[in-house]
Design an enzyme around this catalytic site. Sequence first.
Site, PDB file in Angstrom:
ATOM      1  N   HIS A 151      -2.966   0.664   8.398  1.00  0.00           N
ATOM      2  CA  HIS A 151      -1.638   1.273   8.264  1.00  0.00           C
ATOM      3  C   HIS A 151      -1.692   2.516   7.351  1.00  0.00           C
ATOM      4  CE1 HIS A 151       2.886   0.783   7.545  1.00  0.00           C
ATOM      5  NE2 HIS A 151       2.520   1.640   6.609  1.00  0.00           N
ATOM      6  N   GLU A 152      -2.319   2.347   6.188  1.00  0.00           N
ATOM      7  CA  GLU A 152      -2.340   3.449   5.208  1.00  0.00           C
ATOM      8  C   GLU A 152      -3.199   4.616   5.696  1.00  0.00           C
ATOM      9  OE1 GLU A 152      -0.153   3.322   3.021  1.00  0.00           O
ATOM     10  OE2 GLU A 152       0.244   1.183   3.179  1.00  0.00           O
ATOM     11  N   GLY A 183       0.825  -1.208   0.000  1.00  0.00           N
ATOM     12  CA  GLY A 183       0.000   0.000   0.000  1.00  0.00           C
ATOM     13  C   GLY A 183       0.849   1.243   0.000  1.00  0.00           C
ATOM     14  N   GLN A 200       3.179   9.948   1.488  1.00  0.00           N
ATOM     15  CA  GLN A 200       4.459   9.276   1.254  1.00  0.00           C
ATOM     16  C   GLN A 200       5.122   9.731  -0.042  1.00  0.00           C
ATOM     17  OE1 GLN A 200       2.693   5.149   2.108  1.00  0.00           O
ATOM     18  NE2 GLN A 200       4.815   4.963   2.778  1.00  0.00           N
ATOM     19  N   CYS A 206       7.002  -0.661   6.062  1.00  0.00           N
ATOM     20  CA  CYS A 206       6.501   0.544   5.391  1.00  0.00           C
ATOM     21  C   CYS A 206       7.551   1.023   4.393  1.00  0.00           C
ATOM     22  CB  CYS A 206       6.243   1.622   6.444  1.00  0.00           C
ATOM     23  SG  CYS A 206       5.678   3.189   5.757  1.00  0.00           S
ATOM     24  N   LEU A 207       7.103   1.416   3.212  1.00  0.00           N
ATOM     25  CA  LEU A 207       8.046   1.903   2.199  1.00  0.00           C
ATOM     26  C   LEU A 207       8.776   3.154   2.673  1.00  0.00           C
ATOM     27  CD1 LEU A 207       5.880   1.394  -1.027  1.00  0.00           C
ATOM     28  CD2 LEU A 207       7.818   0.002  -0.269  1.00  0.00           C
ATOM     29  N   HIS A 244      -1.359   6.901   7.920  1.00  0.00           N
ATOM     30  CA  HIS A 244      -0.474   7.841   7.217  1.00  0.00           C
ATOM     31  C   HIS A 244      -1.199   9.171   6.950  1.00  0.00           C
ATOM     32  CE1 HIS A 244       3.285   5.864   6.189  1.00  0.00           C
ATOM     33  NE2 HIS A 244       2.662   4.788   5.743  1.00  0.00           N
TER      34      HIS A 244
HETATM   35 NI    NI Z   1       3.472   2.917   5.304  1.00  0.00          NI
END
Ligand code: NI
Length: 165
Positions: free
Chosen positions: A130-131, A46, A51, A88-89, A134
Amino acid sequence: MALRKILTEGNPTLNKVCRPVTVFDDRIATLIDDMKETVIHANGVGLAAPQVGVLRRVVVVDLGDEIVELVNPRILEQEGEQDGLEGCLSVPDRFGLVKRPERVKLEAQDRHGDWFEYEGEGLIARCFCHELEHLDGHLYTERAYRMLTEEEYEELMRQNEEESE
Ligand code: NI
């Protein structure tokens, strides 16, 4: 479509609250398309707009057979509990253990502004939570009850390599 640069932990943009999308125009469509390309390229599950440096409430989640686009998403219901690894990216080379609901029902708008509901279980429910965090300026590292040590991380990477051989 174009790849966007993924911001990493420490960049103040990741700690800001995103604004809702109110205009469903070509700019939003381009943002969503770019985010899809970026998450695929980065092998992520995701990605949230902050991000890639855009403070708008937009998320993409790779469901395997398709990528769901969530604009202005809100969790309606959640149920159960799961405990597992999360990454997480924006937090490269690290993993942590996080408890999440097992099942999540949310509502969101698509790129045209039409509302829909979606239900996810397991990894997808984890990813939704999670997303969405953000979008409010939070990283999972704040929520993890334990981060993997460097040794545990290296062991996990070794296992992943063996599995893919
Ligand atoms: Ni993330």
